[in-house]
Write an enzyme that holds these catalytic residues in place. Structure first.
Site, PDB file in Angstrom:
ATOM      1  N   GLU A   1     -67.853  38.966 -86.358  1.00 47.14           N
ATOM      2  CA  GLU A   1     -67.700  40.266 -86.994  1.00 47.14           C
ATOM      3  C   GLU A   1     -67.065  39.969 -88.337  1.00 47.14           C
ATOM      4  O   GLU A   1     -65.860  39.805 -88.453  1.00 47.14           O
ATOM      5  CB  GLU A   1     -66.787  41.199 -86.189  1.00 47.14           C
ATOM      6  CG  GLU A   1     -66.783  42.593 -86.788  1.00 47.14           C
ATOM      7  CD  GLU A   1     -65.418  43.238 -86.944  1.00 47.14           C
ATOM      8  OE1 GLU A   1     -65.373  44.440 -87.234  1.00 47.14           O
ATOM      9  OE2 GLU A   1     -64.380  42.571 -86.802  1.00 47.14           O
TER      10      GLU A   1
ATOM     11  N   ASP B   1     -63.613  38.879 -83.427  1.00 46.40           N
ATOM     12  CA  ASP B   1     -63.110  40.041 -84.143  1.00 46.40           C
ATOM     13  C   ASP B   1     -62.514  39.615 -85.485  1.00 46.40           C
ATOM     14  O   ASP B   1     -61.761  38.648 -85.557  1.00 46.40           O
ATOM     15  CB  ASP B   1     -62.031  40.708 -83.280  1.00 46.40           C
ATOM     16  CG  ASP B   1     -61.599  42.051 -83.818  1.00 46.40           C
ATOM     17  OD1 ASP B   1     -62.449  42.951 -83.903  1.00 46.40           O
ATOM     18  OD2 ASP B   1     -60.408  42.201 -84.163  1.00 46.40           O
TER      19      ASP B   1
HETATM   20  C1  GLC Z   1     -62.638  45.142 -85.501  1.00 45.88           C
HETATM   21  C2  GLC Z   1     -62.923  45.973 -84.284  1.00 45.88           C
HETATM   22  C3  GLC Z   1     -62.191  47.264 -84.420  1.00 45.88           C
HETATM   23  C4  GLC Z   1     -60.714  46.981 -84.509  1.00 45.88           C
HETATM   24  C5  GLC Z   1     -60.418  46.001 -85.615  1.00 45.88           C
HETATM   25  C6  GLC Z   1     -59.045  45.451 -85.509  1.00 45.88           C
HETATM   26  O1  GLC Z   1     -63.112  45.718 -86.660  1.00 45.88           O
HETATM   27  O2  GLC Z   1     -64.303  46.131 -84.135  1.00 45.88           O
HETATM   28  O3  GLC Z   1     -62.470  48.131 -83.360  1.00 45.88           O
HETATM   29  O4  GLC Z   1     -60.030  48.161 -84.751  1.00 45.88           O
HETATM   30  O5  GLC Z   1     -61.277  44.892 -85.588  1.00 45.88           O
HETATM   31  O6  GLC Z   1     -58.963  44.563 -84.431  1.00 45.88           O
END
Ligand code: GLC
Ligand code: CA
Length: 553
Positions: free
Chosen positions: A291, A232
């Site tokens: 991500e 994340d």
């Molecule tokens: C990422 C996740 C999202 C979350 C954010 C903060 O973007 O996919 O759902 O709100 O991180 O952790």
């Protein structure tokens, strides 16, 4: 005219280079105990659906102990399963059931921030810095405010969810003489940084303790048998030295197009290199997927250099409009960037943070959106590399745009004007069977209401119907496994009329018509599958509006 675009196939075909990975949003997949909230046992019981679909792996969103201020992306204890979702035994059983079904399991790790209820942050708030020197606060980013009394945030950074990225917590005084019994008083101390909600304080990755803790967390889950991690906010852990001002109030819009002092800093790559070494020390090719919101395909590719992570979501493709010229350019740029570092491209159309692609492409017309979504799925699954599916896209689920405000839970909704807008509409629980809500999601109810119109969209209703979106996905994934030309490897563009895209791969052709009218082409070969039936005459074929087809050549 043909163009060479993709990397030469590597000698060793690692599983992740062309894996289809199915994202399970834990809260919304299947509820085993009737509290209306999806859980690990529910998922375990429904894994045969994912296996029958033909995916190679599942990615589970966070199910760790959490106050759920941001759907579990606010973790209070990284080694504990939240009782809402089950127990550690349930997690272990889920993993072993998945493995029996030949599905790998990827779990989320959230290293950029903890929950404000994490023991570390509670200790930081309770810490008397004068007396203790502040080691607990060193794990986060605490800074004095600006202004005469420190009443202004330390810098101008904005939270991705809207509002300032800083909060000034109430100070707890330990000296009984000052405020009576120890307890919170006015906010007159340091501020802490949170790039997301105030309940998600950012960790300080300059602190070796933070590194050690996350190595240990990764080992904990690897020991339990997981096959990898979705990381994340993989672009966020390192902040620019001195936390400099940005000087603009439109920061949410700059994410993904510019390097910001809190995102995509070069230092994050050292962290990923360390994790790669850790992953490689385990048998079975465990992977890391980033991500990462990077400003260009080239900068995104840095996350998947050979000694870093295995995959990074291609959000440029996800954000691409329904436009053949733009799609062509994005596909080229993505393939070229990942090829330059020898990595596969990782395609994705939807996830739990964005409006479902059916609704994005339909712009108010769900029938149009469905045609395009079906076509986009075939396009994505024909491209070289790996692909992520988001639960429910195989059913052709639209975004739910009519949720009443009082059922919404997304913090970005409450803080408004955030990057992601409203994220509850793509998190409505899965419809499995039956004629009325909760459509087999669980024994009773669902945490977000499902539309009445979903009875024709259940897994049960679509199974066996050759025209259904579910059967389209099943057939496409089966073909993808069968055909040696698909998955990792090469592709060549072929010349095609405006609004159309045609590319070939060994023994294979894909045609996409993004226009609103039929398009006539010389028949490329033997039809394998189409998102909408083409019409044949002599040597030509008329491709339906907004459709994609696969051909054996
Ligand atoms: C990422 C996740 C999202 C979350 C954010 C903060 O973007 O996919 O759902 O709100 O991180 O952790
Ligand atoms: Ca439940």
């Amino acid at each position: 005219m043909t163009q060479e675009l993709t990397p030469t196939r590597t000698a060793q075909r690692e599983w992740w280079r062309d894996a289809v990975i199915y994202q399970v949003y834990v809260r919304s997949f299947a509820d085993s105990n009737g509290d209306g909230i999806g859980d690990l046992r529910g998922i375990r019981d429904r894994l045969p659906h994912v296996a029958a679909l033909g995916a190679d792996a599942v990615w589970l969103t966070p199910f760790y102990a959490s106050p759920q201020a941001d759907g579990g992306y606010d973790v209070a204890d990284y080694r504990v399963v939240d009782p809402l979702f089950g127990s550690l035994d349930d997690a272990a059983e889920l993993i072993s059931t998945a493995h029996e079904l030949s599905l790998r399991v990827i779990v989320d790790v959230v290293p950029n921030h903890t929950s404000d209820q994490h023991a570390w942050f509670r200790a930081a708030l309770a810490e008397d810095t004068e007396r203790d020197g502040g080691p607990a606060r060193e794990r986060y980013h605490f800074r004095p405010g600006r202004g005469i009394d420190g009443e202004l945030p330390p810098n101008d950074w904005e939270s991705v969810f809207g509002g300032p990225a800083w909060t000034r917590p109430p100070v707890s005084h330990h000296h009984p003489s000052k405020e009576g019994p120890s307890g919170p008083s006015d906010s007159d101390g340091d501020w802490y940084l949170h790039l997301f909600a105030p309940q998600q304080p950012d960790l300080n990755w300059n602190n070796p303790e933070v590194h050690e803790e996350f190595d240990s967390i990764l080992r904990f889950w690897l020991g339990l048998g997981v096959d990898g991690f979705r990381i994340d906010v993989a672009h966020g852990m390192v902040k620019a030295e001195g936390l400099p001002d940005i000087g603009s109030r439109e920061q949410a819009k700059m994410i993904g197009s510019q390097v910001l002092p809190f995102f995509d800093q070069d230092g994050v790559h050292d962290i990923h290199r360390g994790w790669r070494r850790l992953l490689d020390s385990y048998a079975g090719e465990r992977i890391g997927v980033a991500e990462a919101w990077a400003p260009s395909p080239e900068r995104l590719a840095l996350y998947v250099r050979p000694d870093e992570l295995h995959q990074a979501f291609n959000f440029q493709f996800l954000n691409c409009p329904w436009d053949a010229t733009v799609m062509h350019a994005v596909i080229d740029a993505s393939l070229a960037a990942t090829a330059s570092v020898g990595a596969p491209t990782t395609w994705v159309l939807s996830n739990h943070d964005v409006v479902r692609h059916l609704t994005r492409y339909g712009a108010g017309d769900d029938a149009l959106g469905l045609r395009r979504a079906r076509a986009a799925a075939l396009l994505m699954l024909a491209l070289p590399g790996s692909a992520y599916l988001y639960q429910g896209e195989e059913l052709g689920l639209p975004e739910v745009t009519v949720l009443p405000d009082d059922v919404r839970q997304d913090p970005s909704f409450f803080r408004s004007n955030g990057q992601d807008g409203l994220r509850d509409g793509c998190r409505v629980p899965m419809p499995w069977s039956g004629g009325e809500p909760p459509y087999g999601f669980g024994p009773a109810g669902s945490w977000l209401p499902q539309p009445d119109t979903w009875k024709s969209l259940t897994v049960e209703a679509q199974t066996g119907d050759p025209l259904s979106t579910l059967e389209l996905y099943r057939s496409a994934l089966a073909l993808r496994r069968e055909l040696p030309g698909l998955g990792d490897g090469e592709m060549q563009w072929q010349e095609s009329p405006e609004g159309l895209l045609t590319f070939t791969r060994p023994g294979f052709a894909c045609t996409l018509n993004t226009t609103d009218h039929e398009a006539e082409l010389p028949t490329p070969g033997r039809l394998l599958i189409a998102s909408a039936a083409p019409v044949f005459s002599d040597d030509t074929v008329a491709l339906s509006a907004d459709s994609c087809a696969w051909w054996a050549i």
